[in-house]
Design a protein around this motif. Sequence first.
Motif, PDB file in Angstrom:
ATOM      1  N   GLY A 102      -9.204  -0.943  -8.859  1.00  0.00           N
ATOM      2  CA  GLY A 102     -10.124  -0.413  -7.858  1.00  0.00           C
ATOM      3  C   GLY A 102      -9.839   0.253  -6.775  1.00  0.00           C
ATOM      4  O   GLY A 102     -10.445   0.444  -5.822  1.00  0.00           O
ATOM      5  N   CYS A 103      -8.639   0.856  -7.162  1.00  0.00           N
ATOM      6  CA  CYS A 103      -8.162   1.628  -5.971  1.00  0.00           C
ATOM      7  C   CYS A 103      -8.946   3.095  -5.766  1.00  0.00           C
ATOM      8  O   CYS A 103      -9.363   3.671  -6.719  1.00  0.00           O
ATOM      9  CB  CYS A 103      -6.676   2.230  -6.414  1.00  0.00           C
ATOM     10  N   LYS A 104      -8.958   3.589  -4.768  1.00  0.00           N
ATOM     11  CA  LYS A 104     -10.032   4.560  -4.289  1.00  0.00           C
ATOM     12  C   LYS A 104      -9.273   5.895  -4.764  1.00  0.00           C
ATOM     13  O   LYS A 104     -10.165   6.768  -5.302  1.00  0.00           O
ATOM     14  CB  LYS A 104     -10.139   4.706  -2.930  1.00  0.00           C
ATOM     15  N   VAL A 105      -8.177   6.072  -4.957  1.00  0.00           N
ATOM     16  CA  VAL A 105      -7.452   7.174  -5.717  1.00  0.00           C
ATOM     17  C   VAL A 105      -7.796   7.062  -7.110  1.00  0.00           C
ATOM     18  O   VAL A 105      -8.001   8.063  -7.891  1.00  0.00           O
ATOM     19  CB  VAL A 105      -6.076   7.274  -5.575  1.00  0.00           C
ATOM     20  N   TYR A 106      -7.783   5.899  -7.637  1.00  0.00           N
ATOM     21  CA  TYR A 106      -8.095   5.712  -9.193  1.00  0.00           C
ATOM     22  C   TYR A 106      -9.408   6.403  -9.405  1.00  0.00           C
ATOM     23  O   TYR A 106      -9.846   6.939 -10.229  1.00  0.00           O
ATOM     24  CB  TYR A 106      -7.677   4.359  -9.896  1.00  0.00           C
ATOM     25  N   LYS A 107     -10.344   5.751  -8.460  1.00  0.00           N
ATOM     26  CA  LYS A 107     -11.939   5.901  -8.723  1.00  0.00           C
ATOM     27  C   LYS A 107     -12.226   7.129  -8.798  1.00  0.00           C
ATOM     28  O   LYS A 107     -12.732   7.830  -9.151  1.00  0.00           O
ATOM     29  CB  LYS A 107     -12.477   5.011  -7.668  1.00  0.00           C
ATOM     30  N   GLN A 108     -11.303   8.078  -7.654  1.00  0.00           N
ATOM     31  CA  GLN A 108     -11.737   9.427  -7.337  1.00  0.00           C
ATOM     32  C   GLN A 108     -11.245  10.389  -8.700  1.00  0.00           C
ATOM     33  O   GLN A 108     -12.050  11.229  -9.242  1.00  0.00           O
ATOM     34  CB  GLN A 108     -10.777   9.893  -6.445  1.00  0.00           C
ATOM     35  N   GLU A 165      -2.841   0.903   0.574  1.00  0.00           N
ATOM     36  CA  GLU A 165      -3.641  -0.125   0.819  1.00  0.00           C
ATOM     37  C   GLU A 165      -3.020  -1.530   0.139  1.00  0.00           C
ATOM     38  O   GLU A 165      -2.077  -1.435  -0.415  1.00  0.00           O
ATOM     39  CB  GLU A 165      -5.037  -0.072   0.309  1.00  0.00           C
ATOM     40  N   LYS A 166      -3.723  -2.688   0.431  1.00  0.00           N
ATOM     41  CA  LYS A 166      -2.786  -3.929   0.117  1.00  0.00           C
ATOM     42  C   LYS A 166      -3.313  -4.113  -1.412  1.00  0.00           C
ATOM     43  O   LYS A 166      -4.199  -5.129  -1.582  1.00  0.00           O
ATOM     44  CB  LYS A 166      -3.186  -4.953   0.894  1.00  0.00           C
ATOM     45  N   HIS A 167      -2.682  -3.522  -2.243  1.00  0.00           N
ATOM     46  CA  HIS A 167      -3.028  -3.778  -3.914  1.00  0.00           C
ATOM     47  C   HIS A 167      -1.828  -3.219  -4.630  1.00  0.00           C
ATOM     48  O   HIS A 167      -1.275  -2.082  -3.964  1.00  0.00           O
ATOM     49  CB  HIS A 167      -4.173  -3.361  -4.197  1.00  0.00           C
ATOM     50  N   PRO A 168      -1.603  -3.553  -5.842  1.00  0.00           N
ATOM     51  CA  PRO A 168      -0.635  -2.714  -6.663  1.00  0.00           C
ATOM     52  C   PRO A 168      -1.037  -1.461  -7.017  1.00  0.00           C
ATOM     53  O   PRO A 168      -2.316  -1.185  -7.104  1.00  0.00           O
ATOM     54  CB  PRO A 168      -0.283  -3.569  -7.703  1.00  0.00           C
ATOM     55  N   ALA A 169      -0.211  -0.577  -7.398  1.00  0.00           N
ATOM     56  CA  ALA A 169      -0.713   0.860  -7.698  1.00  0.00           C
ATOM     57  C   ALA A 169      -1.358   0.968  -8.936  1.00  0.00           C
ATOM     58  O   ALA A 169      -2.195   1.815  -9.168  1.00  0.00           O
ATOM     59  CB  ALA A 169       0.429   1.770  -7.720  1.00  0.00           C
ATOM     60  N   ASP A 223       5.165 -13.710  -3.128  1.00  0.00           N
ATOM     61  CA  ASP A 223       4.326 -14.349  -2.067  1.00  0.00           C
ATOM     62  C   ASP A 223       3.734 -13.109  -1.103  1.00  0.00           C
ATOM     63  O   ASP A 223       2.984 -13.549  -0.228  1.00  0.00           O
ATOM     64  CB  ASP A 223       4.808 -15.448  -1.323  1.00  0.00           C
ATOM     65  N   THR A 224       4.416 -12.056  -1.067  1.00  0.00           N
ATOM     66  CA  THR A 224       4.161 -10.877   0.084  1.00  0.00           C
ATOM     67  C   THR A 224       3.008 -10.080  -0.744  1.00  0.00           C
ATOM     68  O   THR A 224       2.964  -9.889  -1.791  1.00  0.00           O
ATOM     69  CB  THR A 224       5.352 -10.154   0.326  1.00  0.00           C
ATOM     70  N   GLU A 225       2.150  -9.246   0.145  1.00  0.00           N
ATOM     71  CA  GLU A 225       1.041  -8.407  -0.413  1.00  0.00           C
ATOM     72  C   GLU A 225       1.634  -7.221  -0.907  1.00  0.00           C
ATOM     73  O   GLU A 225       2.671  -6.582  -0.480  1.00  0.00           O
ATOM     74  CB  GLU A 225       0.108  -8.035   0.516  1.00  0.00           C
ATOM     75  N   ALA A 226       1.218  -6.840  -2.045  1.00  0.00           N
ATOM     76  CA  ALA A 226       1.489  -5.440  -2.407  1.00  0.00           C
ATOM     77  C   ALA A 226       1.132  -4.373  -1.557  1.00  0.00           C
ATOM     78  O   ALA A 226       0.117  -4.451  -1.008  1.00  0.00           O
ATOM     79  CB  ALA A 226       0.975  -5.326  -3.957  1.00  0.00           C
ATOM     80  N   THR A 227       1.564  -3.154  -1.691  1.00  0.00           N
ATOM     81  CA  THR A 227       1.240  -1.772  -1.212  1.00  0.00           C
ATOM     82  C   THR A 227       1.152  -0.901  -2.202  1.00  0.00           C
ATOM     83  O   THR A 227       2.016  -0.677  -2.998  1.00  0.00           O
ATOM     84  CB  THR A 227       2.263  -1.472  -0.339  1.00  0.00           C
ATOM     85  N   GLY A 283       5.410   0.299  -3.255  1.00  0.00           N
ATOM     86  CA  GLY A 283       5.050   1.768  -2.920  1.00  0.00           C
ATOM     87  C   GLY A 283       6.222   2.297  -2.648  1.00  0.00           C
ATOM     88  O   GLY A 283       5.958   3.587  -1.893  1.00  0.00           O
ATOM     89  N   SER A 284       7.542   1.709  -2.137  1.00  0.00           N
ATOM     90  CA  SER A 284       8.644   2.450  -1.845  1.00  0.00           C
ATOM     91  C   SER A 284       9.305   3.310  -2.716  1.00  0.00           C
ATOM     92  O   SER A 284       9.024   3.407  -3.894  1.00  0.00           O
ATOM     93  CB  SER A 284       9.726   1.432  -1.493  1.00  0.00           C
ATOM     94  N   ALA A 285      10.375   4.240  -2.332  1.00  0.00           N
ATOM     95  CA  ALA A 285      10.934   5.132  -3.206  1.00  0.00           C
ATOM     96  C   ALA A 285      12.051   4.646  -3.941  1.00  0.00           C
ATOM     97  O   ALA A 285      13.150   4.824  -3.774  1.00  0.00           O
ATOM     98  CB  ALA A 285      11.252   6.349  -2.399  1.00  0.00           C
ATOM     99  N   HIS A 286      11.799   3.719  -5.020  1.00  0.00           N
ATOM    100  CA  HIS A 286      12.740   3.174  -6.001  1.00  0.00           C
ATOM    101  C   HIS A 286      11.871   2.595  -7.083  1.00  0.00           C
ATOM    102  O   HIS A 286      10.770   2.380  -7.088  1.00  0.00           O
ATOM    103  CB  HIS A 286      13.414   1.926  -5.370  1.00  0.00           C
TER     104      HIS A 286
END
Length: 185
Positions: A71-77, A63-67, A53-57, A40-43
């Motif tokens: 199941g992302c709430k923004v995707y569902k909206q 939230e803790k999942h890839p973009a 092994d680290t969780e995605a953002t 989720g960073s600016a790159h």
Amino acid sequence: MKISFEAPYKKKEIIQCKRCQRFGHSKNQCFRPYRCVKCGSAHPTTTCTKKPDTEATCANCDEKHPASYKGCKVYKQYRERILKLDSKSKGKPMPNNIETKNLDPHLSTKTNCTDNQNLTKTYSEAAKTKEQYTQQNIKNDLADFSDLMDIMFEKLQHSMVTMMEKIMDKMMDRMVKLVSSLVKK
């Protein structure tokens, strides 16, 4: 001669930009800053140094999942908003197949429409109805107008920032030259 017309196939998937990770447009039309799909960073995602092994953002909801997670709430909206627009546009029937009048009596097979009706129209009649379908498409396109305006505004903002930086650089160069000429005297 027999000619049949079909409505364009709509993609069932929602487009996600590979640059900013927002929905409804692709990277070819995007001028927003890069957002990594993993952290989720600016790159750009290709330059991400996140360990597996680290969780995605998520770049959209933090939230803790890839973009790209469906199941992302923004995707569902966004999907719900698109489905509401589709249900409004489906209020007016649009046949999938339109058969033209057959000029050759030996070729008299008919094509069924999806609503089990056989519609027989000439080419000119079918061309007249194109304007109605185009108006429906315009209504659907207006739903994405706010996203387009965001993109245009961000492009304008980026251009203005670049222009101001160049102006400031030129002014600083002139100031340095002026001060150095005054110091020499």
